[in-house]
Design an enzyme around this catalytic site. Sequence first.
Site, PDB file in Angstrom:
ATOM      1  N   SER A  21      37.824  35.198  25.284  1.00 32.16           N
ATOM      2  CA  SER A  21      38.021  34.421  24.055  1.00 32.16           C
ATOM      3  C   SER A  21      36.923  34.747  23.058  1.00 32.16           C
ATOM      4  O   SER A  21      35.805  35.103  23.434  1.00 32.16           O
ATOM      5  CB  SER A  21      37.995  32.916  24.359  1.00 32.16           C
TER       6      SER A  21
ATOM      7  N   TYR B  30      44.219  45.065  23.768  1.00 32.61           N
ATOM      8  CA  TYR B  30      43.552  45.704  24.898  1.00 32.61           C
ATOM      9  C   TYR B  30      43.818  47.201  25.035  1.00 32.61           C
ATOM     10  O   TYR B  30      43.116  47.884  25.779  1.00 32.61           O
ATOM     11  CB  TYR B  30      43.913  44.966  26.184  1.00 32.61           C
TER      12      TYR B  30
ATOM     13  N   PHE C  95      46.014  34.954  36.230  1.00 32.88           N
ATOM     14  CA  PHE C  95      44.636  34.593  36.542  1.00 32.88           C
ATOM     15  C   PHE C  95      43.819  34.480  35.277  1.00 32.88           C
ATOM     16  O   PHE C  95      42.631  34.442  35.287  1.00 32.88           O
ATOM     17  CB  PHE C  95      44.010  35.620  37.501  1.00 32.88           C
TER      18      PHE C  95
END
Length: 416
Positions: free
Chosen positions: A90, A130, A416
């Site tokens: 974050s 990403y 996760f």
Amino acid sequence: MANELTGPVPELRVLKPEEWDKLYANLIRAFGGTPEAEEERELWRALTEYDRFLGAWEGGECVASAGAFRFRLTVPGGASVAAAGVTMVSVAATHRRRGVLTSMMRRQLDDVRSWGEPLAVLTASEPAIYGRFGYGAATFQADTEIDTRRAGLSVPPGTDDVRLRYVDPGDALDACEAVYARLVPGRPGMVARAPGWERLGVLDPESDRGGASPLQCVVAERDGRTVGYARFRVKPSWGPGGPDGEVLLSALEALDPAAGAALWRFLFDIDLTSTLVARGRPVDESWQYLVSDIRRGRPTLKDALYVRLVDVGAALAARTYRAPVDVVLEVEDAFCPWNAGRWRLSGDAKGASCERTEDAADLALSVRELGAAYLGGVGLTALASAGRVRELRDGALAEASLAFGSDPAPWLPHGF
């Protein structure tokens, strides 16, 4: 230190236990600000490995975070490979466009390399973020809403020999985990659950039910042995024509076709329901071949696990290959330059090696494409059709694409 354009540079450091609440509060705010149930919050606190979590701090406040769980990930061939499960990433909205995320990703991948873990994996809230750090979408999952009034099942022999029994989800946790553990080596992308992670599957805060029942569990047994289980909720509904409820599947695992079919048939037949909703399931799951009309399932695909090769040589040598392969890969990796250059991959179904070489390259691709193809769910030929893999020797692309493939399809069982 300060910059006229970006302001003060936050201090990036390893998380201290007493700082967890501030880090988690920043994370929750970054994801919309809706607080989680206390039991879920406390589970994530218990699973946090503080020396593997980073926080960016400014004026005593956490403004960014990134963690990495210690995982063992199944790869093609069944090996369990060390992988950093990147999580809780974050950046506060007040600190965007300052290079904070890039700094954290840089530090984190350096750390993962120093830990000797050849892979980093994550699930992406925003996939566009990403790719620039070398992560490629490696597994996909199927979401489906099956009209159980209009779709029947054709089950295999032995299905009627399986006994089904309602159990309390918590009381059956050990038996269900034993089933899961037996399945992990057989499918790439599955994660071997360390102690504590089994609790994730039975979290049942009322705030997450959305009007559905508390979590229910049915186990499948044969000769007194648990051979499968299903966890689910039931969401009642009544329309003009009568009962129209939904079954919301949370998890289903089975050790053999008959046990799996018995569980699916049970879910199809729950009284007062007409729809079975299943999210995040394997793309090659058996229900698609048991059901009488696949169109009544309306399956859709979603991206799931993103893979980043932190050590190209170790990662490619850790898995096996479906067909013999001997190719030289020209790898581009600007973010982790230790991976860049030529690598000779030689392997088959028994094992592999991947070493530096000066030989001419057969294929050229970036580490992002290697991550996408690594678990066998994304074909190198498909990536080449998009211009993301270049064939430099005739025949090398077909050879490598066949070798990298996996059957069964890779699948991530939970986030996760």
